[in-house]
Design a protein around this motif. Structure first.
Motif, short mmCIF file in Angstrom:
data_model
loop_
_atom_site.label_atom_id
_atom_site.label_comp_id
_atom_site.label_asym_id
_atom_site.label_seq_id
_atom_site.Cartn_x
_atom_site.Cartn_y
_atom_site.Cartn_z
N VAL A 131 -8.56 -8.45 5.68
CA VAL A 131 -8.72 -8.28 4.24
C VAL A 131 -7.41 -7.75 3.68
CG1 VAL A 131 -9.93 -7.03 2.41
CG2 VAL A 131 -11.20 -7.85 4.41
N ALA A 132 -6.93 -8.36 2.59
CA ALA A 132 -5.69 -7.93 1.95
C ALA A 132 -6.00 -6.94 0.83
CB ALA A 132 -4.94 -9.13 1.39
N ILE A 133 -5.11 -5.95 0.69
CA ILE A 133 -5.27 -4.96 -0.37
C ILE A 133 -3.91 -4.69 -1.01
CG2 ILE A 133 -7.25 -3.87 0.74
CD1 ILE A 133 -5.38 -1.60 1.61
N PRO A 134 -3.87 -4.16 -2.25
CA PRO A 134 -2.59 -3.82 -2.88
C PRO A 134 -1.86 -2.74 -2.08
CG PRO A 134 -4.37 -3.82 -4.49
CD PRO A 134 -5.01 -3.90 -3.15
N ASP A 135 -0.53 -2.82 -2.04
CA ASP A 135 0.21 -1.88 -1.19
C ASP A 135 0.76 -0.66 -1.92
OD1 ASP A 135 2.33 -2.95 -2.64
OD2 ASP A 135 3.46 -3.64 -0.88
N ASP A 136 0.66 -0.61 -3.28
CA ASP A 136 1.12 0.61 -3.94
C ASP A 136 0.13 1.72 -3.62
OD1 ASP A 136 -0.77 0.81 -6.62
OD2 ASP A 136 -0.33 -1.27 -6.07
N PRO A 137 0.60 2.94 -3.37
CA PRO A 137 -0.25 3.99 -2.80
C PRO A 137 -1.54 4.26 -3.55
CG PRO A 137 2.05 4.66 -2.71
CD PRO A 137 2.01 3.38 -3.50
#
Length: 296
Positions: free
Chosen positions: A135-141
């Motif tokens: 599953v892909a997720i946004p990488d900004d914290p």
């Protein structure tokens, strides 16, 4: 189209934001030499913005919308004086920027809170996702942590200690999780859908990917009283926090029926409009900044 306008009470807001200002207040633009207010956004084509430009003009305020391709650009542009305001982020994102860049951008008004959704072109439900898929997720914290909480609520992963707004992929208990997680730049999670089981996609990129908000197979709850850090805001430089023109623009955004209808259209009714007292926004920002520093 009527707005889904509502107020999150209790922990989110003690009272509505009231701004009593002249409709003809005037302020300098980012270059200090004109009266055009430059506002950074992500998604200038969204239907609320033409309505906002028109309503601002009727109030005697000329604005220029500056469109950015991703979330990393509007805050530095505001810091450097290339913008007067920006409107694209929630409090957690702003806190992360302020701490990492040692800056003091500040919220001057709330707009909406949006649920964060999980989408898939391979599966119709979370239960159908197979063991070991990615599953892909946004990488900004800030959005990464929120995405992990969405996946945990959906039963796809388990986070150590239950997770928080500071969770990272290192906090995933892989032995107890069903899927693997891959962080990607926020604008790329949607385009990754052919290659992954599902992706958490920020609202700004959902329709650009040919999806609708109703396609989400899981999402978080924007009315949760703990959701205040995820309220979207207008941000300004600290020195401009009391600028009457900027505050008038916030008031217009929050109260103009056509702007609210545009917001409702842009989010397909999933966004919840909120009027949070600025003092509460500032307090939330300070708390998240303190917690962010403690994490470091």
């Amino acid at each position: 189209m009527p707005s889904t306008r509502t107020k999150i009470l209790a922990a989110l807001a003690a009272a509505p934001l009231v701004i009593g200002l002249s409709a003809c207040a005037s302020g300098a633009g980012a270059d200090g030499g004109d009266d055009v207010v430059r506002i950074g956004v992500v998604g200038k084509s969204d239907p609320q913005w033409p309505a906002f430009e028109e309503a601002a003009a009727e109030a005697g305020i000329e604005i220029e919308l500056v469109d950015f391709a991703d979330y990393a650009q509007p805050n530095p542009a505001l810091t450097e004086g290339e913008l007067d305001l920006n409107q694209f982020q929630h409090i957690v994102y702003l806190a992360d920027y302020n701490v990492s860049a040692d800056e003091d951008l500040t919220p001057i008004g709330s707009t909406q809170i949006y649920p964060l959704g999980l989408y898939s072109t391979k599966y119709e439900s979370v239960d159908d996702i197979e063991e070991g898929e990615t599953v892909a997720i946004p990488d900004d914290p800030s959005n990464l942590a929120r995405a992990l909480l969405v996946l945990q609520s959906a039963g796809l992963i388990e986070l150590e200690d239950g997770g928080s707004i500071f969770s990272t992929v290192a906090d995933i208990d892989e032995a107890k999780s069903k899927v693997k997680v891959t962080p990607l730049e926020a604008s790329l999670t949607a385009t990754s859908l052919p290659d992954v089981a599902a992706a958490v996609i920020n609202n700004d990129f959902v329709e650009d990917a040919g999806l609708s908000f109703e396609d989400a197979i899981a999402k978080d709850d924007p009315t949760d009283p703990n959701a205040l850090p995820y309220v979207n805001i207008f941000a300004a430089r600290a020195d401009d926090a009391d600028d009457e023109t900027y505050l008038k623009l916030v008031e217009i955004f929050q109260t103009d029926p056509e702007v609210q209808a545009g917001l409702d259209e842009a989010s397909a009714g999933t966004g919840v409009s909120v009027e949070i007292p600025v003092a509460d926004l500032e307090a939330s920002l300070a708390d998240v900044e303190d917690d962010t520093r403690a994490q470091g």
